[in-house]
Enzyme design. Sequence first.
Site, PDB file in Angstrom:
ATOM      1  N   SER A  13     -13.366  -0.127   3.823  1.00  0.00           N
ATOM      2  CA  SER A  13     -12.326  -0.698   2.970  1.00  0.00           C
ATOM      3  C   SER A  13     -12.193  -2.211   3.154  1.00  0.00           C
ATOM      4  CB  SER A  13     -10.979  -0.035   3.262  1.00  0.00           C
ATOM      5  OG  SER A  13      -9.953  -0.636   2.486  1.00  0.00           O
ATOM      6  N   SER A  15      -9.540  -3.697   1.726  1.00  0.00           N
ATOM      7  CA  SER A  15      -8.117  -3.946   1.500  1.00  0.00           C
ATOM      8  C   SER A  15      -7.469  -4.762   2.619  1.00  0.00           C
ATOM      9  CB  SER A  15      -7.370  -2.628   1.309  1.00  0.00           C
ATOM     10  OG  SER A  15      -7.741  -2.012   0.097  1.00  0.00           O
ATOM     11  N   THR A  59      -6.592   5.350  -1.366  1.00  0.00           N
ATOM     12  CA  THR A  59      -7.916   5.434  -1.967  1.00  0.00           C
ATOM     13  C   THR A  59      -8.404   6.878  -1.903  1.00  0.00           C
ATOM     14  OG1 THR A  59     -10.113   4.400  -1.990  1.00  0.00           O
ATOM     15  CG2 THR A  59      -9.141   4.859   0.173  1.00  0.00           C
ATOM     16  N   LYS A  63      -5.604  10.052  -3.990  1.00  0.00           N
ATOM     17  CA  LYS A  63      -4.766   9.517  -5.059  1.00  0.00           C
ATOM     18  C   LYS A  63      -3.974  10.612  -5.781  1.00  0.00           C
ATOM     19  CE  LYS A  63      -7.721   5.509  -5.887  1.00  0.00           C
ATOM     20  NZ  LYS A  63      -8.551   4.762  -6.860  1.00  0.00           N
ATOM     21  N   ASN A  84      -2.272   4.945  -6.477  1.00  0.00           N
ATOM     22  CA  ASN A  84      -3.011   4.198  -5.447  1.00  0.00           C
ATOM     23  C   ASN A  84      -2.119   3.211  -4.698  1.00  0.00           C
ATOM     24  OD1 ASN A  84      -2.701   2.091  -7.311  1.00  0.00           O
ATOM     25  ND2 ASN A  84      -4.760   1.284  -6.933  1.00  0.00           N
ATOM     26  N   ASP A  97      -4.991   0.422 -10.545  1.00  0.00           N
ATOM     27  CA  ASP A  97      -6.390   0.376 -10.975  1.00  0.00           C
ATOM     28  C   ASP A  97      -6.503   0.037 -12.458  1.00  0.00           C
ATOM     29  OD1 ASP A  97      -7.516   0.932  -8.506  1.00  0.00           O
ATOM     30  OD2 ASP A  97      -7.490   3.102  -8.820  1.00  0.00           O
ATOM     31  N   GLY A 120     -19.173   8.636 -15.626  1.00  0.00           N
ATOM     32  CA  GLY A 120     -18.682   9.277 -14.417  1.00  0.00           C
ATOM     33  C   GLY A 120     -17.261   9.793 -14.596  1.00  0.00           C
TER      34      GLY A 120
END
Length: 263
Positions: A13, A15, A59, A63, A84, A97, A120
């Site tokens: 991550s 973040s 993440t 979620k 999130n 997001d 996806g």
Amino acid sequence: MRLGVVGSPIAHSKSPFMQKAAFGVLGLRWEYTAEQVERGSFADHVQSLDARWRGLSVTAPLKEEAHQYARELDDDARLTGAVNTLLLKSRRGFNTDVDGIVRAFGTRRVTTVRRAAVIGGGSTAASALVALARMGATAVEVRLRTVAKGESLRPIADELGVELLIDDLDAPVERPDAVVSTLPSSAAVTPTLVRPGAILDADYARGASRYDFDHEDRVISGLEMLAAQALTQVKIFVGGAPDRELPNEARVYEAMRASIGLA
């Protein structure tokens, strides 16, 4: 004040880099850590946190669990079924997001689309659908390895008034104005895109995009989405709302982008 990001895996991550850079510019002595939390353990983890904890970034694969835990949801979280960002005391859940995707396309001056595609599935696909609709898309083609899984997006598309066209990953996508790819690094396939506009490859962990070979000049790094959604998270953590401007916001965003290698 404590905050953190939870998920599994979590070691990769970025973040903590972005959030700490933001807090530095804002002059906040807040702590932000990454915590490994396995699927099915989100609620237990949150309930183990003490009163010093203000909020969490969430993440994969948590979620949807965060969505279930939240007592109040913003519109994007409600539509997508994914949270999130969570403020712990109020149990308010947000999905940043969606905003991150819109802002990422904005870095290439793509602000309006009509025909778009999502490659996806998962919660990011739902966020992509909402973001593309916000940008004006009236028709979105979805490409999935398991076509039936795309049906979970249909209620969202119906509420947004978007025509949804679902097909296999092998089916080409022709002339989309914008494409959001949510394929993970482990996916070996590269879908066929015929004369696409901008392509946002959300898989920043892969390094070079799977689309660089044919469409390098049109590919937007997933890091752009990551940084943009993180800025909105900082607004929520600091001001309690995604639309509340930060002090020195331009400097905050610049520092966050620099912390993950964006110019």
